[in-house]
Motif scaffolding. Structure first.
Motif, mmCIF file in Angstrom:
data_model
loop_
_atom_site.group_PDB
_atom_site.id
_atom_site.type_symbol
_atom_site.label_atom_id
_atom_site.label_comp_id
_atom_site.label_asym_id
_atom_site.label_seq_id
_atom_site.Cartn_x
_atom_site.Cartn_y
_atom_site.Cartn_z
ATOM 1 N N SER A 221 -0.827 2.107 -14.640
ATOM 2 C CA SER A 221 0.100 2.141 -13.517
ATOM 3 C C SER A 221 -0.431 1.310 -12.375
ATOM 4 O O SER A 221 -1.608 1.419 -12.002
ATOM 5 C CB SER A 221 0.295 3.573 -13.021
ATOM 6 N N PRO A 222 0.411 0.467 -11.757
ATOM 7 C CA PRO A 222 -0.009 -0.268 -10.561
ATOM 8 C C PRO A 222 -0.082 0.616 -9.329
ATOM 9 O O PRO A 222 -0.456 0.147 -8.256
ATOM 10 C CB PRO A 222 1.092 -1.337 -10.417
ATOM 11 N N LYS A 223 0.270 1.915 -9.463
ATOM 12 C CA LYS A 223 0.195 2.844 -8.338
ATOM 13 C C LYS A 223 -1.233 3.297 -8.059
ATOM 14 O O LYS A 223 -1.477 4.046 -7.117
ATOM 15 C CB LYS A 223 1.082 4.066 -8.602
ATOM 16 N N VAL A 224 -2.166 2.895 -8.904
ATOM 17 C CA VAL A 224 -3.580 3.197 -8.702
ATOM 18 C C VAL A 224 -4.263 1.971 -8.109
ATOM 19 O O VAL A 224 -4.106 0.857 -8.613
ATOM 20 C CB VAL A 224 -4.274 3.581 -10.023
ATOM 21 N N LEU A 225 -5.014 2.177 -7.046
ATOM 22 C CA LEU A 225 -5.854 1.124 -6.466
ATOM 23 C C LEU A 225 -7.303 1.516 -6.683
ATOM 24 O O LEU A 225 -7.708 2.625 -6.318
ATOM 25 C CB LEU A 225 -5.565 0.971 -4.969
ATOM 26 N N TYR A 226 -8.079 0.630 -7.316
ATOM 27 C CA TYR A 226 -9.504 0.898 -7.481
ATOM 28 C C TYR A 226 -10.301 -0.136 -6.696
ATOM 29 O O TYR A 226 -10.040 -1.342 -6.791
ATOM 30 C CB TYR A 226 -9.930 0.877 -8.953
ATOM 31 N N ILE A 227 -11.267 0.361 -5.921
ATOM 32 C CA ILE A 227 -12.078 -0.492 -5.047
ATOM 33 C C ILE A 227 -13.531 -0.415 -5.501
ATOM 34 O O ILE A 227 -14.113 0.677 -5.580
ATOM 35 C CB ILE A 227 -11.966 -0.057 -3.572
ATOM 36 N N SER B 24 -2.344 9.910 4.808
ATOM 37 C CA SER B 24 -1.103 9.234 4.410
ATOM 38 C C SER B 24 -0.557 9.749 3.079
ATOM 39 O O SER B 24 0.468 9.268 2.605
ATOM 40 C CB SER B 24 -1.337 7.722 4.325
ATOM 41 N N GLY B 25 -1.245 10.709 2.472
ATOM 42 C CA GLY B 25 -0.758 11.316 1.247
ATOM 43 C C GLY B 25 -1.333 10.748 -0.027
ATOM 44 O O GLY B 25 -0.885 11.099 -1.129
ATOM 45 N N LYS B 26 -2.325 9.890 0.067
ATOM 46 C CA LYS B 26 -2.910 9.287 -1.127
ATOM 47 C C LYS B 26 -4.046 10.162 -1.669
ATOM 48 O O LYS B 26 -4.819 10.734 -0.904
ATOM 49 C CB LYS B 26 -3.425 7.887 -0.810
ATOM 50 N N LEU C 100 0.813 -1.212 0.000
ATOM 51 C CA LEU C 100 0.000 0.000 0.000
ATOM 52 C C LEU C 100 0.849 1.265 0.000
ATOM 53 O O LEU C 100 0.367 2.329 -0.424
ATOM 54 C CB LEU C 100 -0.933 0.006 1.217
ATOM 55 N N SER C 101 2.092 1.174 0.467
ATOM 56 C CA SER C 101 2.935 2.374 0.475
ATOM 57 C C SER C 101 3.244 2.845 -0.943
ATOM 58 O O SER C 101 3.596 4.007 -1.155
ATOM 59 C CB SER C 101 4.233 2.102 1.234
ATOM 60 N N LYS C 102 3.126 1.952 -1.917
ATOM 61 C CA LYS C 102 3.394 2.312 -3.316
ATOM 62 C C LYS C 102 2.152 2.884 -4.010
ATOM 63 O O LYS C 102 2.242 3.385 -5.125
ATOM 64 C CB LYS C 102 3.875 1.079 -4.087
ATOM 65 N N ILE C 103 1.000 2.802 -3.359
ATOM 66 C CA ILE C 103 -0.240 3.289 -3.961
ATOM 67 C C ILE C 103 -0.329 4.805 -3.771
ATOM 68 O O ILE C 103 -0.233 5.313 -2.651
ATOM 69 C CB ILE C 103 -1.463 2.605 -3.322
ATOM 70 N N GLU C 104 -0.508 5.544 -4.876
ATOM 71 C CA GLU C 104 -0.604 6.995 -4.827
ATOM 72 C C GLU C 104 -2.037 7.500 -4.957
ATOM 73 O O GLU C 104 -2.360 8.590 -4.479
ATOM 74 C CB GLU C 104 0.248 7.605 -5.941
ATOM 75 N N MET C 105 -2.875 6.727 -5.636
ATOM 76 C CA MET C 105 -4.248 7.155 -5.876
ATOM 77 C C MET C 105 -5.193 5.987 -5.614
ATOM 78 O O MET C 105 -4.917 4.865 -6.028
ATOM 79 C CB MET C 105 -4.417 7.656 -7.314
ATOM 80 N N ASP D 120 1.368 12.513 -12.411
ATOM 81 C CA ASP D 120 2.473 11.990 -13.212
ATOM 82 C C ASP D 120 2.911 10.651 -12.664
ATOM 83 O O ASP D 120 3.317 10.549 -11.511
ATOM 84 C CB ASP D 120 3.647 12.969 -13.188
ATOM 85 N N THR D 121 2.787 9.600 -13.484
ATOM 86 C CA THR D 121 3.207 8.261 -13.041
ATOM 87 C C THR D 121 4.328 7.720 -13.911
ATOM 88 O O THR D 121 4.528 6.513 -14.011
ATOM 89 C CB THR D 121 2.016 7.279 -13.110
#
Length: 602
Positions: A441-447, A324-326, A133-138, A414-415
């Motif tokens: 980008s894998p930096k996006v988590l969609y729920i 946490s900055g997301k 989760l620390s790598k998730i930005e959005m 920017d990713t």
């Protein structure tokens, strides 16, 4: 649990005498009669009877644990005798556990974060793949059945409104509405089913697209009819499957599933001739019209206390992720006035302040694939759409339409600074960039809750990290922890291992008629216990994740397209925003899993 129990079965069935079995368990109760134990509800015919309080007070006849015997093979009979003793001992242990089990999960334990292991298991986030989760930005969120969940009153309302349209617009018998109004059954349907348009059957498919079980109206379709309809293998060719089967994948579809079954049963009960395809298409049409009309949306928005379930931890979960900055993105297909009523009810009047962007009437899944559809701003005061160019999404404002490419541009997100090598997905969509912004980008988590409306395109097209909201996980884990369910699982495992051992004893030669008859009888007993397991789960189709003894198509899609899954968004409150999720077991093939089940002579 399965691995440990399998080891025990293998050990006991390999014992040279029944003395070892008796010594291990102390005493064993050998019975030649059917058993009576408490169960959730009772059924007496092929028609499903939903759970009621009366059924809690009754005892249910369980299938027999008496095993058949081979007419001539003493080695097989010795094995069956040991298996029967083990089954009797398992039953005796189950009755003792049932009489002594009490719940110790109290509200005080939860509030002090010292709640029991069982409660945490119900609230757990399950991982299909490694996620940091620390790598998730959005993080993007759906609305319906994700940020908010509904009481059964909503599905009952959709059922009744669609039924009214069926009579008034499609000219169905008035007596149909008189008979079925208010009769939505929340215990009939589950997610992940499909309706066969040619037969009107509601089917539960395995991961190989085999029809494991089907219901015509409220009557179960026999195995013989399934084989006749689906060419012996209970499956359809891919091109035929696309024409005949309509998936019922989201939680809203439970209303249309129930209405299809009840309408078919009404026609059958009243000897009214009908064409299944027309019937199914009519019902799907009125369900769609009910959603588009906004009639039930207005009812829900005017009485949120009746239709929305409380979400006491949702606000704190969102705020923790925000702190946490997301970036938090709200993306819903519902109109603003509707989501505003729901979010005000579950969070409060200032709910928009938490989000970096609020997008309504998004038109998913085309939201992911459109390349140049602009956003339009919605007045939070009047709900009217403003005619102005949108170059930046502002916190607290509301936007409609748009597309994924415009979202990344308007957020200045920017990713491109990826440390790993570009994936095939990322390379394919690198052309759809603007000012260095990548859509993949894998930096996006969609729920979200809907696999095919929310998550499949996000994972398959853009390589996003995805998480599915599956409330069935919590419901089934609670039921599967009961003594009744554990008993059925242990019996099924024992019978399956017994069948394997019987074949070992019979050897590799040609089977006699007696051999085949014996195997068929044991398989029939196992099938009866699977029916009992289905009954415990409270619906005629069984587990959402299992189609009889195989993983369901829904479970297969969940594993394929979702990195995480959980009972609800609030489950995230138990985890740090920097938590790393590790999958429990990524093995898929039998020879990998079987390593845990081998008995080693040390």
């Amino acid at each position: 649990f399965v691995s440990a129990w399998s080891n025990l079965i293998l050990t006991l069935l390999h014992c040279s005498s029944s003395d070892s079995l008796l010594a291990f368990h102390g005493t064993a109760l050998i019975t030649r009669r059917r058993l009576l134990v408490p169960s959730l509800f009772e059924t007496t015919s092929s028609q499903f009877v939903p759970e009621t309080e009366i059924h809690h007070q009754r005892k249910r006849l369980l299938p027999s644990i008496q095993l058949p015997r081979h007419p001539t093979h003493e080695g097989v009979n010795e094995l069956l005798e040991r298996a029967e003793q083990l089954l009797a001992s398992v039953y005796e242990s189950s009755t003792i556990a049932t009489s002594s089990t009490t719940s110790d999960c109290s509200i005080q334990q939860e509030k002090s974060n010292n709640f029991c292991k069982h409660f945490f298991q119900l609230e757990k986030v399950f991982a299909n793949s490694y996620v940091d989760l620390s790598k998730i930005e959005m993080i993007g969120f759906d609305f319906d059945y994700t940020l908010v969940t509904y009481t059964n009153d909503l599905l009952s309302t959709i059922y009744d409104q669609a039924l009214q349209r069926l009579v008034q617009e499609k000219q169905y018998p008035v007596r149909l509405q008189e008979t079925l109004t208010g009769k939505f059954d929340p215990f009939f349907s589950i997610r992940g089913l499909a309706v066969d348009k040619e037969t009107g059957w509601i089917a539960h498919l395995s991961y190989t697209h085999k029809v494991a079980v089907a219901w015509e109206g409220r009557e179960k379709v026999s195995s013989e009819r399934l084989r006749q309809e689906y060419s012996g293998k209970q499956t359809l060719r891919p091109e035929e499957r696309k024409k005949r089967l309509k998936p019922l994948n989201d939680l809203f579809s439970m209303a249309e599933c129930c209405l299809i079954a009840d309408t078919v049963q009404f026609f059958k009960d009243n000897n009214i001739p009908f064409f299944p395809r027309s019937c199914v298409e009519d019902i799907l049409g009125v369900i769609s019209a009910t959603h588009i009309s906004g009639d039930f949306h207005r009812l829900v928005a005017s009485n949120p206390e009746k239709y929305f379930e409380p979400k006491p931890h949702l606000a704190s979960v969102l705020q923790t992720l925000k702190d946490s900055g997301k970036k938090l993105i709200f993306v819903s297909n519902s109109p603003f006035w509707y989501v505003d009523a729901g979010m005000k009810h579950v969070i409060g009047p200032d709910w928009r302040a938490t989000w970096d962007a609020v997008i309504v009437s998004a038109g998913k899944p085309s939201f992911y694939t459109d390349s140049a559809k602009p956003f339009r701003e919605v007045s939070s005061r009047t709900g009217r759409v403003k005619f102005k160019k949108i170059d930046q999404l502002e916190t607290g404002e509301v936007y409609t339409e748009g597309c994924l490419r415009e979202l990344t541009r308007c957020l200045n997100w920017d990713t491109t600074q990826e440390t790993s090598s570009p994936s095939p997905v990322r390379s394919r969509f690198q052309a759809q960039t603007n000012a260095g912004i990548s859509l993949a980008s894998p930096k996006v988590l969609y729920i979200g809750d809907s696999l095919f409306a929310d998550l499949v395109d996000a994972k398959r097209e853009f390589g996003w990290t995805t998480a599915a909201v599956t409330p069935e996980v919590k419901t089934e884990l609670e039921l599967q922890s009961s003594a009744d369910y554990v008993l059925t699982q242990q019996v099924i495992e024992t019978l399956t291992h017994t069948l394997r051992r019987v074949q070992d004893v019979l050897g590799p030669g040609i089977r006699s008629d007696e051999d085949v008859a014996l195997m068929n009888l044991v398989e029939a007993i196992a099938s009866q216990w699977r029916d009992e397991q289905t009954a415990i789960l409270g619906n005629p189709f069984g587990s959402v994740f299992r189609a009889r003894f195989q993983p369901s198509l829904f479970a297969h899609s969940l594993r394929r397209y979702c990195d995480l899954y959980m009972a609800g968004v609030e489950s995230l409150r138990h985890y740090s925003p920097q938590h790393r999720f590790y999958p429990e077991d990524s093995r898929l093939l039998s020879h990998e899993i079987q390593m845990d089940n081998e008995c080693w002579d040390l």
